[in-house]
Design an enzyme around this catalytic site. Structure first.
Site, short mmCIF file in Angstrom:
data_model
loop_
_atom_site.label_atom_id
_atom_site.label_comp_id
_atom_site.label_asym_id
_atom_site.label_seq_id
_atom_site.Cartn_x
_atom_site.Cartn_y
_atom_site.Cartn_z
N LEU A 42 39.44 43.32 42.64
CA LEU A 42 40.59 43.00 43.50
C LEU A 42 41.85 43.51 42.81
CD1 LEU A 42 40.12 39.33 44.83
CD2 LEU A 42 40.24 41.43 46.19
N ASP A 43 42.72 44.17 43.57
CA ASP A 43 43.99 44.63 43.01
C ASP A 43 44.80 43.44 42.51
OD1 ASP A 43 43.40 47.25 43.72
OD2 ASP A 43 44.28 47.01 45.71
#
Length: 303
Positions: A42-43
């Protein structure tokens, strides 16, 4: 240091501003082992479900990464950015105030189904052995090839038009933007940022993500997830047998079959897809897949 825990999954509700690697580091300390990995990055800007494997369960992660995922997101139309999200610099500004909700919904409907999607340039995809995001940050031009992905469902919740925040010295400070709240259920490998980018391109105004929250990875949802703060107060691991039963079809073996699995042998099992197989006492032994009239081991978790 905490005593090593039993193998299994840790479902984290990741906060914004921390990298997935940062979450892994925190869980390593809590679990008392360095053998921790995650099933899909996940960013830093993104929040939500991050599935981590501890000890032998790390070997499940590659298979879990292939399952479908679900997201809630907000797309801003009117501004394109270098990263296709709010962390990048604006590259183009075009008023989107003329767009009505019906037009936007019609354009988004074109993304549902089996599509070819060019991943966002700022991604972890490797180009000539280097991560695409590293090349972009070094100032290089990156062109990625389109990949087949599937958008199973895309729901529009809200469409709101408003004036963009004023930017000093920017002649487009009175720009009208449109924020679109959506939910997406999609195949692994789908970039929600790319949907924002491509929607903006299709409507001729540019677009990027301002918020992204992953709500599910396969069977694991926000209902199963705990924040890092909650894990600090009470570390919880979903045992590997429970994790396997939740994520894959299950097949219970007899004692003779279970022994054959421990040797890594093929079995005559009526399987239709990748399946978790269990010993009579409930121990998770392996993942098997159909192979003609037999079933062969994909990964064995005993020993």
């Amino acid at each position: 240091m905490t005593s090593p825990v039993t193998p299994g999954l840790v479902i984290v509700d990741k906060a914004g501003g921390i990298t997935s690697h940062g979450v892994v580091g925190r869980v390593r300390r809590l679990a008392g082992t360095r053998k921790v990995g995650h099933a899909g990055t996940l960013d830093p800007m993104a929040t939500g479900v991050l599935v981590l494997g501890v000890d032998r369960a790390t070997r499940l992660l590659g298979h879990l990464m292939l399952t479908e995922k679900a997201y809630d997101a907000t797309i801003r139309l009117g501004i394109a950015t270098t990263t296709d999200d709010a962390e990048g610099e604006a590259t183009a500004r075009t008023s989107a105030g003329h767009l009505d909700e019906a037009t936007i919904r019609t354009a988004l409907a074109e993304f549902v189904g089996d599509i070819e999607q060019v991943p966002t340039a700022v991604s972890a995809i490797k180009v000539d052995g280097k991560r695409a995001y590293a090349l972009v940050r070094a100032g290089e031009e990156v062109e990625l090839k389109a990949r087949p992905v599937t958008i199973h469902e895309l729901t529009v919740h809200k469409v709101v038009s408003h004036a963009a925040e004023q930017v000093p010295g920017d002649p487009a400070h009175d720009l009208d933007v449109v924020d679109v709240d959506i939910s997406v259920r999609c195949s692994s490998g789908t970039y929600i940022r790319a949907i924002a980018r491509d929607l903006g391109t299709a409507l001729g105004v540019g677009g990027h993500l301002t918020a992204l929250r992953r709500t599910a990875v396969g069977p694991y949802t926000l209902d199963h997830a705990k924040t890092l703060e909650q894990l600090d107060e009470g570390f919880a691991v979903l045992p590997i047998a429970d994790a396997a039963r939740a994520a894959f079809p299950a097949y219970d073996l007899d004692a003779e079959q279970a022994q054959e699995v421990r040797y890594g042998r093929k079995l005559a099992l009526p399987l239709e897809t990748l399946t978790a197989v269990f010993a009579p006492e409930g121990e998770f032994l392996a993942l098997y897949e159909p192979a003609g009239e037999m079933a062969r081991p994909v990964a064995v978790f005993t020993g």
